[in-house]
Design an enzyme around this catalytic site. Structure first.
Site, mmCIF file in Angstrom:
data_model
loop_
_atom_site.group_PDB
_atom_site.id
_atom_site.type_symbol
_atom_site.label_atom_id
_atom_site.label_comp_id
_atom_site.label_asym_id
_atom_site.label_seq_id
_atom_site.Cartn_x
_atom_site.Cartn_y
_atom_site.Cartn_z
ATOM 1 N N PRO A 9 -18.144 -23.151 -12.299
ATOM 2 C CA PRO A 9 -17.498 -24.222 -13.048
ATOM 3 C C PRO A 9 -17.085 -23.831 -14.466
ATOM 4 O O PRO A 9 -17.807 -23.136 -15.168
ATOM 5 C CB PRO A 9 -18.547 -25.335 -13.086
ATOM 6 C CG PRO A 9 -19.836 -24.690 -12.730
ATOM 7 C CD PRO A 9 -19.491 -23.520 -11.856
ATOM 8 N N ASN A 10 -15.915 -24.319 -14.823
ATOM 9 C CA ASN A 10 -15.342 -24.200 -16.178
ATOM 10 C C ASN A 10 -14.807 -22.810 -16.502
ATOM 11 O O ASN A 10 -14.197 -22.624 -17.553
ATOM 12 C CB ASN A 10 -16.346 -24.643 -17.262
ATOM 13 C CG ASN A 10 -16.774 -26.081 -17.068
ATOM 14 O OD1 ASN A 10 -15.919 -26.959 -17.000
ATOM 15 N ND2 ASN A 10 -18.060 -26.332 -16.905
ATOM 16 N N ARG A 17 -11.679 -22.946 -23.454
ATOM 17 C CA ARG A 17 -13.054 -23.378 -23.748
ATOM 18 C C ARG A 17 -13.740 -22.418 -24.731
ATOM 19 O O ARG A 17 -13.594 -21.199 -24.605
ATOM 20 C CB ARG A 17 -13.882 -23.483 -22.449
ATOM 21 C CG ARG A 17 -14.284 -22.150 -21.872
ATOM 22 C CD ARG A 17 -15.055 -22.244 -20.571
ATOM 23 N NE ARG A 17 -16.389 -22.763 -20.704
ATOM 24 C CZ ARG A 17 -17.420 -22.351 -19.952
ATOM 25 N NH1 ARG A 17 -17.261 -21.403 -19.034
ATOM 26 N NH2 ARG A 17 -18.603 -22.878 -20.118
ATOM 27 N N TYR A 22 -16.369 -17.168 -25.341
ATOM 28 C CA TYR A 22 -15.796 -16.589 -24.116
ATOM 29 C C TYR A 22 -14.494 -15.806 -24.336
ATOM 30 O O TYR A 22 -13.997 -15.196 -23.393
ATOM 31 C CB TYR A 22 -15.573 -17.695 -23.079
ATOM 32 C CG TYR A 22 -16.867 -18.378 -22.680
ATOM 33 C CD1 TYR A 22 -17.874 -17.668 -22.025
ATOM 34 C CD2 TYR A 22 -17.110 -19.720 -22.987
ATOM 35 C CE1 TYR A 22 -19.072 -18.280 -21.679
ATOM 36 C CE2 TYR A 22 -18.301 -20.335 -22.638
ATOM 37 C CZ TYR A 22 -19.280 -19.606 -21.987
ATOM 38 O OH TYR A 22 -20.464 -20.214 -21.641
ATOM 39 N N ASN A 73 -20.319 -15.014 -10.819
ATOM 40 C CA ASN A 73 -20.651 -15.635 -12.098
ATOM 41 C C ASN A 73 -20.803 -17.125 -11.779
ATOM 42 O O ASN A 73 -19.808 -17.851 -11.734
ATOM 43 C CB ASN A 73 -19.550 -15.400 -13.138
ATOM 44 C CG ASN A 73 -19.916 -16.027 -14.477
ATOM 45 O OD1 ASN A 73 -20.853 -16.828 -14.562
ATOM 46 N ND2 ASN A 73 -19.183 -15.675 -15.521
ATOM 47 N N ALA A 76 -22.594 -22.473 -15.120
ATOM 48 C CA ALA A 76 -23.722 -23.376 -15.388
ATOM 49 C C ALA A 76 -24.676 -23.497 -14.193
ATOM 50 O O ALA A 76 -25.873 -23.767 -14.376
ATOM 51 C CB ALA A 76 -23.208 -24.750 -15.790
ATOM 52 N N GLU A 97 -24.911 -10.433 -10.272
ATOM 53 C CA GLU A 97 -24.585 -11.595 -11.106
ATOM 54 C C GLU A 97 -23.976 -11.118 -12.424
ATOM 55 O O GLU A 97 -24.474 -10.164 -13.027
ATOM 56 C CB GLU A 97 -25.870 -12.385 -11.373
ATOM 57 C CG GLU A 97 -25.643 -13.633 -12.215
ATOM 58 C CD GLU A 97 -26.859 -14.558 -12.186
ATOM 59 O OE1 GLU A 97 -27.283 -14.945 -11.084
ATOM 60 O OE2 GLU A 97 -27.372 -14.881 -13.268
ATOM 61 N N HIS A 99 -22.288 -12.416 -16.270
ATOM 62 C CA HIS A 99 -22.000 -13.443 -17.273
ATOM 63 C C HIS A 99 -21.198 -12.814 -18.390
ATOM 64 O O HIS A 99 -21.511 -11.696 -18.823
ATOM 65 C CB HIS A 99 -23.290 -14.033 -17.846
ATOM 66 C CG HIS A 99 -24.110 -14.697 -16.795
ATOM 67 N ND1 HIS A 99 -23.801 -15.932 -16.298
ATOM 68 C CD2 HIS A 99 -25.181 -14.262 -16.098
ATOM 69 C CE1 HIS A 99 -24.664 -16.237 -15.340
ATOM 70 N NE2 HIS A 99 -25.507 -15.231 -15.193
ATOM 71 N N ARG A 106 -28.392 -17.210 -26.528
ATOM 72 C CA ARG A 106 -27.901 -18.596 -26.515
ATOM 73 C C ARG A 106 -29.071 -19.584 -26.350
ATOM 74 O O ARG A 106 -30.199 -19.248 -26.646
ATOM 75 C CB ARG A 106 -26.837 -18.718 -25.422
ATOM 76 C CG ARG A 106 -25.679 -17.734 -25.666
ATOM 77 C CD ARG A 106 -24.546 -17.924 -24.702
ATOM 78 N NE ARG A 106 -23.953 -19.249 -24.860
ATOM 79 C CZ ARG A 106 -23.097 -19.782 -23.998
ATOM 80 N NH1 ARG A 106 -22.724 -19.091 -22.918
ATOM 81 N NH2 ARG A 106 -22.594 -20.993 -24.198
HETATM 82 C C1 DQA Z 1 -21.593 -18.088 -18.311
HETATM 83 C C2 DQA Z 1 -22.886 -18.484 -19.041
HETATM 84 C C3 DQA Z 1 -23.391 -19.830 -18.551
HETATM 85 O O1 DQA Z 1 -24.598 -20.178 -19.225
HETATM 86 C C4 DQA Z 1 -22.356 -20.903 -18.824
HETATM 87 O O2 DQA Z 1 -22.785 -22.148 -18.310
HETATM 88 C C5 DQA Z 1 -21.001 -20.551 -18.337
HETATM 89 C C6 DQA Z 1 -20.538 -19.169 -18.425
HETATM 90 C C7 DQA Z 1 -21.013 -16.775 -18.865
HETATM 91 O O3 DQA Z 1 -20.164 -16.200 -18.172
HETATM 92 O O4 DQA Z 1 -21.353 -16.344 -19.966
HETATM 93 O O5 DQA Z 1 -20.226 -21.425 -17.948
HETATM 94 O O6 DQA Z 1 -21.904 -17.870 -16.942
#
Ligand code: DQA
Length: 145
Positions: A9-10, A17, A22, A73, A76, A97, A99, A106
């Site tokens: 998501p997102n 964002r 990011y 990835n 959240a 995984e 990120h 964070r």
């Molecule tokens: C994320 C880190 C997560 O905590 C966050 O909710 C994201 C992006 C990252 O790529 O740094 O949406 O996965």
């Protein structure tokens, strides 16, 4: 080798964002980067993004018998989703995984990752390059072990 890359998501909002976290580049640029990194390694890739937990579970299940490895990835859902963890365990494909940001720097809640329990490796804080590192691990380093 066929690699499934899943973005949660997102991540479709990259470039819009929280750019201080990011970066400025868009989701389309991330997809082009991932396609380039797979091509460099001679891997086929399929990229999937969803804002919905169940859709991610469905896509992981669909990888069973059709794809060889997963880069994920979970965004959240990393910090909440037993369903995605179970799906990764169910298909039992080698998974990494990724990120974009460095989770340890964070909020405390981002230090917990359910999904990483089903992954061989977690790469964070390298931005787009983390995806390349994950793809290289799956295509080269893992084989050499
Ligand atoms: C994320 C880190 C997560 O905590 C966050 O909710 C994201 C992006 C990252 O790529 O740094 O949406 O996965």
């Amino acid at each position: 080798m066929k690699i499934l890359v899943i973005n949660g998501p997102n991540l479709n909002m990259l470039g819009i964002r929280e750019r201080e976290i990011y970066g400025e580049r868009s989701y389309a640029e991330l997809c082009a980067f991932i396609e380039g990194a797979c091509a460099e390694e001679g891997a086929e890739c399929s990229i999937f993004q969803s804002n919905h937990e169940g859709a991610i579970v469905d896509r992981i299940q669909a990888a069973f018998g059709t794809e060889d490895a997963i880069v994920i990835n979970p965004a959240a859902y990393t910090h909440t989703s037993v369903a995605i963890l179970d799906a990764l365990r169910a298909v039992a494909l080698p998974a990494v995984e990724v990120h974009l940001s460095r989770l340890a720097e964070r909020e405390d809640f981002r230090r917990v990752s359910y999904t990483s329990l089903a992954c061989e490796k977690t790469i964070d804080g390298l931005g787009f390059e983390g995806y390349r590192a994950a793809i290289r691990y799956l295509t080269r380093e893992r084989k050499e072990k």
